[in-house]
Structures are given as C-alpha cells and as structure tokens.
Scaffold this active site. Structure first.
Site, PDB file in Angstrom:
ATOM      1  N   LYS A 109      -8.987   5.366 -19.478  1.00  0.00           N
ATOM      2  CA  LYS A 109      -9.325   5.864 -20.811  1.00  0.00           C
ATOM      3  C   LYS A 109      -8.082   5.781 -21.713  1.00  0.00           C
ATOM      4  CE  LYS A 109     -13.111   6.572 -18.520  1.00  0.00           C
ATOM      5  NZ  LYS A 109     -13.482   7.829 -17.891  1.00  0.00           N
ATOM      6  N   ASP A 111      -8.279  17.944 -14.671  1.00  0.00           N
ATOM      7  CA  ASP A 111      -8.581  16.585 -15.125  1.00  0.00           C
ATOM      8  C   ASP A 111      -8.292  16.568 -16.629  1.00  0.00           C
ATOM      9  OD1 ASP A 111      -9.767  14.278 -16.183  1.00  0.00           O
ATOM     10  OD2 ASP A 111     -11.373  14.246 -14.696  1.00  0.00           O
ATOM     11  N   ARG A 171       0.844  -1.206   0.000  1.00  0.00           N
ATOM     12  CA  ARG A 171       0.000   0.000   0.000  1.00  0.00           C
ATOM     13  C   ARG A 171       0.876   1.251   0.000  1.00  0.00           C
ATOM     14  NH1 ARG A 171      -1.426   1.906   4.586  1.00  0.00           N
ATOM     15  NH2 ARG A 171      -2.071  -0.063   5.515  1.00  0.00           N
ATOM     16  N   TYR A 201     -17.637  15.459 -15.743  1.00  0.00           N
ATOM     17  CA  TYR A 201     -17.937  14.028 -15.756  1.00  0.00           C
ATOM     18  C   TYR A 201     -18.950  13.718 -14.640  1.00  0.00           C
ATOM     19  CZ  TYR A 201     -17.206   9.028 -15.117  1.00  0.00           C
ATOM     20  OH  TYR A 201     -17.396   7.679 -14.977  1.00  0.00           O
TER      21      TYR A 201
END
Ligand SMILES: *Cc1c(COP(=O)(O)O)cnc(C)c1O
Length: 378
Positions: A195, A170, A46, A98
């Site tokens: 994407k 973004d 992690r 979005y």
C-alpha cells in the site's frame, strides 16, 4: 532526524565499494564462505539478503524499533507473527478488520487451536471485557478498514501491560510518517507494504517491526524457518517507493480532504467517513497521536444502483482493489475487500450495499473531483 530524511537515506551507504547511491539488487540465492566456519554475514538469501536487509533496517529506523523484517506480502507478515502463539492462545482483534486478515485468523489459524474475539478496539472497555486468562495479544488496525475508526494505542498499551499481552498494530493506513505505534506503546507493527510504503500499485510486500530485541530474535527465527521472505527485486522497489513516502502522503492527504469536503455537500451522498473531517468521532483523539489523517475515504450513496454507476463511470479513478498507490482506486467493500467477513458481522459494522471506499491518489484534486462529478451525473 526527521522521518522524511530517514526515508530518503534508506540504503544510501550500503555499497561502500562503488559508492552507489541506491542499494544494489543482490540477485543471488547464496554467498561464498571465506573459510571453514566463516561467513561474510550472508549465507543464503532466505536467511538474509543485503537488499532485503537495507529495507529491513530502513523500516526499523522509521518505526523506531529494534529490528525490521520483510515478507512476500502483508498476509505473509501477519502469518509469521501468528507463529509467536500456540494452540489454546486467544487474541482480541479489531472487528472491522481487513477481510484477508479475518480469513487467515478464522479459517487457517483457528484450525491450529488459536481463538479470536472481534471487538471495536476503538472502545477500550470493549477490549478489556474481551480479555480472558488465555489471551496473549491484542491485534489492532490503527485506522480501520473501511470505516476508519482509530485505536487509542497509549490506552491499549496500558491495558496490555496490566495483563501481560502483546500489542500488535497493523499500521498500513497511517504508515510511520503519520504515526509511529512503537512510540505510543505497541510492541510490534505490521504493514502491507503493498500500500503506501511501496506506494505505486506495482509490488506486493509486507513488513514487520519489533520493539524488543529478544522478541525480534524470535520473529527472525520464524522468518527464516517459514521462509516467506521478500525477494531482492521487490525489496528494492519498496525502498524506492519509501524514499518518497512523505511527499506522496502530504499530497494524498491534501487531495483526500478536498474530496471529503466535496462528497459531504453532494446531495446523493448520505455519509462520509474521513477522520480529517471535524465531525469524525475520532478526529480530536487522533490529533494527539498523528501527523495527519491519511487518504482513505469511505462514503455511502443514496441508492445501490449509484454504486455500480460510480464504479464504472469514473475514468481517472479505477475500479480496483488495493489502496495507497499514486493512482486513485475505488472499491466496493461488501463484495470485494470484505467478502470474507461473516455477513452478520458485516451488517453490524455498516459494510453495506451503498458503501464505497476510495483510496485517493496523488493526481490533481480538481481533476479527481471533476471525475466524480461526471460519474454522479452520468
Ligand atoms: C492489504 C492489507 C493487508 C494484506 O496485505 P497484502 O500485502 O495484500 O498481503 C493487511 N492489512 C491491511 C490493513 C491491508 O490493507
């Protein structure tokens, strides 16, 4: 070094022991300590994993930032960034955002005392007017979803510096290959790597790049504290995808321009939104800042019944959410990607029942046009 070369180099020199050309998938949760109080630099996955780190260093280089971070999804990446703020803080945000980001802001972070004002961030005066004494950041999509409005990052950056605000971009639709927001004045970039970066419709992932090393320390603290990290197998897939980012995007854009021109002359298409067309309102401004216009197209048809016909009758182009993969996908924003945007805002933005969004893939452009042609005529 050119970005297409940088992309191919990701992870290349990681494994000095064997000389492996690609970074190994370090499928391990933990790492042995060489001695008391000693570390190899890796303790627990992690906190840091070599495969993930190869990706994090790679995206930081592509975006020209101090440090990169990889998350389990784009939404996990945005969530992690919102942990930089505290109750009472206010953000100015792109209005045609979005849908998932809008949902996260209004229905999750709102409950923790953050407030958001949605404006057309391609209009610098609208952004200025929305800034209050509580504002801490401006969050923009560099090219918006689905109507493809462009944010003027240098102008936004000036405004943010005047008011001491963070500028978060973004950059999912453009990627570092088409635009590097940190070079244009943004402080942080965020990507749904699901994407174009991963690019094959096969992995869900998110990436963040931070320009300032001290701010990056804070983001790292939150990445480790909240723990929504990307696993090593998916990190490897994103790296594999990113190596071909430049060639894929060149082809995506070539196809998108051909399809935009074809749609424009179709008698049943009433509007085409593609920034590569000279009549797009931001076409000229974009040319100052970007290498290309991307491969997302939105278009309106002359009747709602045609929407369903096109979604169901196209054969190469799949009716599916998401974007940026090698396969062409078409979606209906009003009920799919943007269903979580409040209806009045949706109406104001022009997300209506005749609007379709097309993510143009890397198939042959003529085949894609032929697919659309037969679907229109079906
Ligand atoms: C898809 C998308 C997201 C969310 O990313 P996930 O990987 O689906 O969590 C955020 N912003 C934009 C612009 C997107 O297209």
């Amino acid at each position: 070094m050119n970005i297409s070369t940088q992309a191919v180099q990701i992870g290349l020199e990681w494994d000095t022991r064997t000389g492996a050309v690609t970074v190994p998938i370090y499928q391990t949760a933990t790492f042995r300590h060489p001695g008391l109080g000693q570390s190899t630099g890796f303790d627990y996955s992690r906190s840091g994993n070599p495969t993930r780190m190869a990706l994090e260093e790679g995206i930081a280089r592509l975006d020209n930032g101090a440090r990169g971070f990889a998350y389990a999804s784009g939404m996990a990446a945005i969530t992690n960034l919102l942990l930089l703020f505290k109750s009472g803080d206010h953000l100015v945000v792109t209005e045609d955002l979005y849908g998932g980001t809008c949902r996260l802001f209004d229905r999750v972070f709102n409950q923790f005392g953050l407030t958001f004002t949605y404006v057309d961030t391609s209009d610098i005066e609208a952004v200025r007017a929305a800034v209050t004494h509580a504002t801490r950041a401006v969050f923009v999509e560099t090219l918006t979803n689905p109507l493809l409005k462009f944010a003027d990052l240098p102008a936004l950056s000036d405004l943010c510096q005047q008011h001491g605000l963070l500028l978060i971009a973004d950059n999912t639709f453009l990627t570092p290959y088409l635009q590097r927001p940190l070079d244009l004045g943004a402080d942080i970039t965020v990507y749904s790597a699901t994407k174009y970066l991963a690019g094959h419709n096969d992995t869900v992932a998110g990436l963040v790049v931070v320009k300032d090393p001290q701010l990056a320390e804070q983001v790292y603290f939150h990445q480790n504290a909240a723990g929504a990290v990307l696993g090593p197998q998916d990190a490897w897939l994103v790296i594999r995808g990113m190596k071909t980012l430049a060639v894929r995007l060149d082809r995506h854009q070539h196809n998108a321009l051909a399809i935009a021109h074809w749609l424009k002359q179709h008698p049943r298409v009433t509007r085409v939104f593609y920034p590569g067309l000279p009549e797009h309102p931001h076409h000229e401004l974009m040319q100052r800042d970007v290498r290309g216009f991307g491969a997302m197209i939105a278009f309106e048809v002359d009747s709602h019944s045609l929407v369903e016909q096109l979604l169901l009758k196209t054969q190469l182009i799949s009716f599916a959410e998401s974007l940026g993969g090698v396969e062409s996908l078409m979606t209906f924003p009003e009920v799919q990607t943007h269903a979580d945007i409040p209806p009045d805002l949706r109406a104001r933005l022009g997300i209506n029942d005749v609007l379709l969004r097309l993510s143009v893939g890397i198939e042959d452009a003529e085949d894609l046009i032929e697919d659309l042609r037969q679907a229109f005529e079906a």
